[in-house]
Design an enzyme around this catalytic site. Structure first.
Site, mmCIF file in Angstrom:
data_model
loop_
_atom_site.group_PDB
_atom_site.id
_atom_site.type_symbol
_atom_site.label_atom_id
_atom_site.label_comp_id
_atom_site.label_asym_id
_atom_site.label_seq_id
_atom_site.Cartn_x
_atom_site.Cartn_y
_atom_site.Cartn_z
ATOM 1 N N ASP A 68 41.324 45.410 30.891
ATOM 2 C CA ASP A 68 41.833 45.685 32.239
ATOM 3 C C ASP A 68 43.356 45.735 32.277
ATOM 4 O O ASP A 68 43.940 46.045 33.318
ATOM 5 C CB ASP A 68 41.305 44.648 33.238
ATOM 6 C CG ASP A 68 41.653 43.210 32.880
ATOM 7 O OD1 ASP A 68 41.670 42.892 31.680
ATOM 8 O OD2 ASP A 68 41.884 42.404 33.803
ATOM 9 N N HIS A 145 46.002 31.749 27.541
ATOM 10 C CA HIS A 145 44.887 32.616 27.927
ATOM 11 C C HIS A 145 43.871 32.604 26.791
ATOM 12 O O HIS A 145 44.075 31.977 25.742
ATOM 13 C CB HIS A 145 45.405 34.020 28.220
ATOM 14 C CG HIS A 145 44.407 34.911 28.894
ATOM 15 N ND1 HIS A 145 43.639 34.506 29.961
ATOM 16 C CD2 HIS A 145 44.050 36.207 28.650
ATOM 17 C CE1 HIS A 145 42.867 35.494 30.351
ATOM 18 N NE2 HIS A 145 43.089 36.535 29.568
#
EC number: 3.1.26.11
Length: 317
Positions: A68, A145
């Site tokens: 994304d 992350h």
């Protein structure tokens, strides 16, 4: 500078929000601009903003290699070959970016009509300089992350002070080449031999602005370091307050955690983005209103929304 949000959704596009991409435009530099991430559909969003021409795009910064934030990049690079006047383009990003692009270009037999430079960042937690020139310095640090992900801090160089036009008039210096010399810090010699030094007719240099654009991240120390006293901080806010456990499981932040990071960093303004598809626009605004109790100058990004930098509390739509 002008910050333009092209996509503000997380994971997958919705009718309201495309996936992540942000343009940073420089009107004073002949409308050149940079991109931060390029999710699927980014070039379609660019078509809707006429002043963001691919010929004016010369740098792209990728935060991480999740789709994304990345899947729109190959198509955008290919389309740029059809744009007259498109010069060299440099793409910065995590290790693996070159292999990803080389593989796609090779299999698709793509031949670009411009020079493409791919710069992979170092795999380390420490601050690293990505770019430094007379205009700005950009540093990157790793965030927290699920895969390697970076945040970028763009620090504009101090701007030359303004000329004292009244004083120049009194000295008998008319607009022309002499103005340019003085702005560049050079001295000017008058016809009578008098030497005018630039510091005599220039105000003090103006501090440049600092913009911090973070990739996906759970709350972490490096996010706060990158955002320290930034004029504008862009921070993900994938989930609403109360979903901290879920956010942590996926390496993301809630909107309240983003507000806390901005407060701790003493940033001047916070723009939150990267909202889960579960939240419609009205829900996002309610989330933002709640988070303003933690950090007052908070704004929720939306596709197509623009912010001037530096900006006032109202922002610019």
């Amino acid at each position: 500078m002008q910050l333009i949000f092209l996509g503000t959704g997380a994971g997958r596009p919705t009718l309201e929000r495309n996936v992540t991409s942000i343009a940073l435009q420089f009107p004073e530099r002949h409308n050149r601009f940079w991109l931060f991430d390029a999710g699927e559909g980014t070039q379609h969003r660019l078509l809707g903003i006429k002043r963001l021409k691919l010929s004016k795009l010369d740098k792209i910064f990728i935060t991480h290699l999740h789709g994304d934030h990345l899947y729109g990049l190959p198509g955008l690079l290919t389309s740029r070959s059809f744009i007259e006047g498109a010069g060299k383009l440099t793409v910065y990003g995590p290790p693996g970016l070159k292999a990803y692009l080389d593989g796609i270009m090779d299999i698709s037999e793509v031949h670009l009509d411009y020079e493409l430079e791919i710069v992979e960042l170092a795999s380390e937690k420490m601050e690293q300089t990505v770019l430094e020139d007379s205009f700005c310095r950009i540093v990157a640090m790793e965030l927290d992350h699920r895969i390697r992900c970076y945040g970028y801090r763009i620090m504009e160089s101090p701007k030359t002070g303004s000329l004292d036009l009244e004083k120049l008039k009194r000295l008998g210096i008319s607009p022309g080449p002499e103005y340019g010399k003085l702005k560049r810090g050079e001295a000017v010699t008058l016809k009578d031999g008098t030497v005018i030094r630039s510091e005599e007719v220039l105000s003090s240099p103006k501090k440049g602005v600092t913009v911090t654009i973070l990739g996906d991240t759970a709350p972490c120390e490096n996010a706060v370091k990158l955002a320290h006293e930034a004029d504008l901080l862009v921070h993900e806010a994938t989930f609403a307050s109360g979903l901290e456990e879920k956010a942590a499981a996926y390496g993301h932040s809630t909107i309240t955690q983003a507000a806390r990071a901005a407060r701790e960093a003493r940033a001047k303004c916070l723009v939150v983005t990267h909202f889960s598809a579960r939240y419609a626009a009205d829900a996002v605004e309610r989330m933002a209103e709640e988070a303003r109790s933690v950090f007052g100058n908070l704004h929720a990004a939306a596709d197509g929304r623009e912010f001037a930098i530096p900006m006032d509390a109202a922002g610019e739509d």
